[in-house]
Design an enzyme around this catalytic site. Structure first.
Site, PDB file in Angstrom:
ATOM      1  CG  ASP A  54      -2.229  -0.958   1.125  1.00 30.65           C
ATOM      2  OD1 ASP A  54      -2.555  -2.247   0.040  1.00 30.65           O
ATOM      3  OD2 ASP A  54      -3.450  -0.561   1.948  1.00 30.65           O
ATOM      4  CG  HIS A 201       1.927  -0.021   5.144  1.00 30.31           C
ATOM      5  ND1 HIS A 201       1.482  -0.959   5.793  1.00 30.31           N
ATOM      6  CD2 HIS A 201       0.639   0.643   4.079  1.00 30.31           C
ATOM      7  CE1 HIS A 201      -0.118  -0.278   5.517  1.00 30.31           C
ATOM      8  NE2 HIS A 201      -0.230   0.492   4.494  1.00 30.31           N
TER       9      HIS A 201
HETATM   10 ZN   LIG Z   1      -2.732   3.332   2.783  1.00 29.43          ZN
END
Ligand SMILES: [Zn+2]
Length: 244
Positions: A54, A201
């Site tokens: 993400d 992430h």
């Molecule tokens: Zn995000």
């Protein structure tokens, strides 16, 4: 003792609080929304798994992750932020050129609750356009920032026949795991099941431990017999099965 009116006011206040708490819980649920389809994993016996990243893309981190994926021969799904992609279209193009999937993670990465329909539409459509500019031609799946959604976002997505993709493996949601790549790897290996969607992430400076975990997550899951699919591939492979 309370009068009748005070009692009614108290009951109303309690009801409002109860509804607000329920709405908050639903807004962050990975597995339920009021409209359209939400997919935290796919229901399959096959040892397939989707690696999803993400935010971003950002220069540097993108190239680092792409080279690991290339060396491992693994395809992944990148849920990118429109504003980041606009700044770093070159990194978006590299992701696409390497055969990975681009997903929509809104333009500005705000919580998509208590927003107007036109705001939500602009956030999604603007990002779609940028994803097309980066050269991606497949179905663009959507993932809400912070996993947050309530009424208008799911309704907009459902109206446009789009699925909401969440996740079922999220090592970074635990501070004691997040700070150490060894623990991230351990958590992912222990939590992944056939059909899992792993969330990581890797795009920002602070995410060095997550970036360090990618190669070992891949090799560990390969050792357990898993193969890696993009979100579209995983959905296509299991489309006839009941999900969740
Ligand atoms: Zn995000």
């Amino acid at each position: 003792m309370f009068g009748k009116r005070a009692k009614a006011t108290l009951i109303t206040a309690a009801a409002i609080i109860a509804v607000a708490i329920a709405a908050f819980q639903i807004s962050k649920s990975r597995t339920f929304q009021f409209f359209g389809e939400i997919i935290p994993r796919v229901n399959t016996q096959q040892k397939v798994v989707a690696l999803t990243f993400d935010d971003g893309p950002t220069p540097g981190a993108t190239e680092e992750v792409l080279s690991i994926l290339a060396e491992e021969g693994v395809k992944a799904t990148f849920f990118v932020i429109g504003a980041d992609l606009e700044q770093n279209l070159e990194q978006g193009r590299r992701i696409v050129a390497a055969g990975h999937e681009l997903g929509n993670h809104t333009y500005s990465h705000k919580r998509m609750v208590l927003k107007t329909p036109s705001f939500i539409e602009a956030e999604i459509e603007r990002t779609d356009q940028l994803i097309r500019q980066a050269g991606y031609q497949g179905t663009i799946h959507f993932r809400p920032p912070f996993g947050k959604k309530l009424f208008l976002l799911p309704r907009y997505l459902a109206k446009n026949a789009r699925k909401t993709i969440t996740w079922d493996v999220e090592p970074e949601s635990y501070p004691e795991i997040d700070a150490d790549s060894n623990r991230i790897v351990e958590h992912v290996l222990a939590s992944t099941r056939p059909g899992s969607i792993i969330l990581l992430h890797v795009m920002y400076e602070s995410r060095v431990e997550s970036r360090k975990s990618v190669r070992r997550i891949i090799s560990g899951l390969k050792r357990e017999g898993y193969s890696f699919k993009t979100i579209s591939e995983m959905l296509a492979a299991t489309d006839t099965l009941t999900r969740r």
